[in-house]
Design an enzyme around this catalytic site. Sequence first.
Site, PDB file in Angstrom:
ATOM      1  N   ASP A 292     -11.778 -34.013 -29.118  1.00  0.00           N
ATOM      2  CA  ASP A 292     -12.437 -33.947 -30.429  1.00  0.00           C
ATOM      3  C   ASP A 292     -11.562 -34.457 -31.562  1.00  0.00           C
ATOM      4  OD1 ASP A 292     -10.701 -31.787 -30.284  1.00  0.00           O
ATOM      5  OD2 ASP A 292     -12.088 -30.350 -31.165  1.00  0.00           O
TER       6      ASP A 292
ATOM      7  N   ASP B 282      -4.015 -23.204 -33.443  1.00  0.00           N
ATOM      8  CA  ASP B 282      -4.796 -22.723 -32.291  1.00  0.00           C
ATOM      9  C   ASP B 282      -3.965 -22.190 -31.119  1.00  0.00           C
ATOM     10  OD1 ASP B 282      -7.158 -23.250 -33.597  1.00  0.00           O
ATOM     11  OD2 ASP B 282      -7.411 -25.214 -32.674  1.00  0.00           O
TER      12      ASP B 282
END
Length: 737
Positions: free
Chosen positions: A54, A445
Amino acid sequence: MLGRSLLGLLLTALPLLTSAATSWKQVKLGGGGGFVPGIVFSTKTKGVAYARTDIGGLYKLNSDDSWTPLLDWAGNDKWHNWGVDALALDPTNSNKVYIAVGMYTNSWDPNNGSILASSDGGSTWTEYPLSFKVGGNMPGRTLFFGARSGNGLWKSTNSGATWTKVTNFPSTGTYVQDASNEYTADKVGLAFVTFDASSSSSGSATKRIFVGVANVNTTSIYYTEDGGSTWAAVPGQPTTNNLPHKGVISPSEGLLYVTFNNNAGPYDGTIGSIQKYNIAAKTWTDITPVSGSDLYFGFGGLAVDLQKPGTIMVAALNSWWPDGQIFRSTNSGASWSPLWSWASYPTMNRYYKYDVSLAPWIGVTATDDTKQIGWMMEALVIDPFDSNHWLYGTGLTIYGGHDLLQWDTTHNITLKSLADGIEETAVLGLISPPTGPQLLSAVGDVGGFSHSSLTTAPSTPFNTPLYGTTPDIDWAGQAPTNLVRIGSDASSTSRQVALSTNSGATWNEDYGAATGIAGGKVAISAAGDVVLWATSSNGVMVSRYTNAFTAVSSLPSSGVAIASDKVTDSTFYAASGNKFYVSTDFGVTFAAKSATLGSSSTANDITVNVKVTGDVWVSTDAGLYHTTNSGTSFTTITGFGATWSISTGAPKTTGGYPSVFVIGTYNSVVGVYRSDDQGSTWTRLDDAAHGFGSGSANVICGDQRTWGRVYVGTNGRGIFYGDESGSSTSTVSHIFT
């Protein structure tokens, strides 16, 4: 005379700019670190496969299970090309690859998308601009091209060079994830385009094509039998909780398998189904493997085994607890077996051996999150030439293995992290203290790492406390084993400041920090006893000796860059707009200096000479500034426009001035630059093969021990390190404006 004098005032010589041959390598995490929404195997050539991410570009599979990045050339003007929203291979020529690229469809990315086409397996690319945006990092992340944002279906008949909208296609998709938020307010659009190769003879255009559209509780699957001249809704299709995700043809069975969800993903979805469509009979059969209270998730990834008709696999897209789930059937969905099942709650039967030897830290992250199998599982494939070989993408890594057929016999396989070479992290901070690990990273993350080796994946992320995202990290100048890092989760019961006294080997919460405060930037004083914290939403705060943090009222409440002096414990620096501030009382109060940072409206970063108090560099949206007297006066470094991250590193000569590294705009060119003489001359370090994506989103760090070594943390491609490998050659000198 007047004319000559005036002309002389207008001529401004830029500092000499050279370029140096730089050897760039990847700092290895080895486990991906981000979302992999698509993996495609070639059905023409054995062993050829590509994975799209992504925000981290495209990768090609190697014979040893590692991956090679293919879009590292994308620089600041092409940063959006790292968002790969769609991927297709030519079924007759595995060297022909097509990808749709673009990062966001909202205002975050002003650029329209493109189709990138390669005829040599991704070694080189031709870019064909589109007239609309493409969003690889938007919700619902998925030659015909199904577009987002209500842009419909598009067709190319010249290998992607030009595109024509299929104006007779019935639907552009009505589903919007959440209209109240700009990121989720866009129409998801078309979910898949699937060709039925059996509908045409070799060498002719495929006649039968299925298209999945992001509609819920209404018609969502359409087809054509004449290559797109006419379209119709597939008869009898389900119309409840039926947002399609994947549509895969099993050619030997004459079946179309489809996974459905009640939301677009990749995070959401609470119910879904798996359906198979008999193309000849035009009938649908529900083959969902679970029901009732066991069905609390939708379905994403879907694979068929081309070597074994009737063998299919499907992934739960959003089984957030206790783990992800994958189901396998060898009888076209009549019955299923899971990758895990309950033995007796809370004990699970896991029908696999877990191997994260290529990236040991993944085991720590997954165990802490209780999900070894993964989450956000939109990509799932079986090698068309090898029934034992399978891969699937998650929000963290790529898993898979080479013993898949054991699922059907012993019902126990090896589940291995196979993302070596895929580095997809967004890096938010880097430090390279003079002792301890050569590099420490703050990462989105997945937390952050002590990199004792640059070429071997870390064994564990920072933990106790473990932060999902670490926005920043710093080291104490006179006590460099003392470190501070911060977390970004204001809702956590864990305090979002952590301290280490042993170079990051172990950490403890800073008990002076209150819960409910998070994010921003952080600095630790030279002796390691003071923490200055520019929080995300609570202004700038300071704490000494781990006492309670208190507000620093003498600084603006937002938009503040901060740094500590590395020699004098009581001294800190800050900048906001075009103002520069200094504290000499351990960060309690700051005084604005009369000298300004020119016409700057945003101060981006501050770095210091680690050997000298008051020798400070500031990067801004309007230039680069240097002071040697704690901000009493500033020198403007000629030639620089907007500059973002800045760092000092080891000097070129013993006892010399530190090297200065900058990511910024020099003579209107965004790049990575180094100066070894206080900014008099500069060397450009990036090159055509290493563009590093968005300059404004990246961070830079000079190595304090090795001259010339620099670390670049990117927004999507992890961390690179560069060493000078050749002599400098002059490329620009005495350019006049």
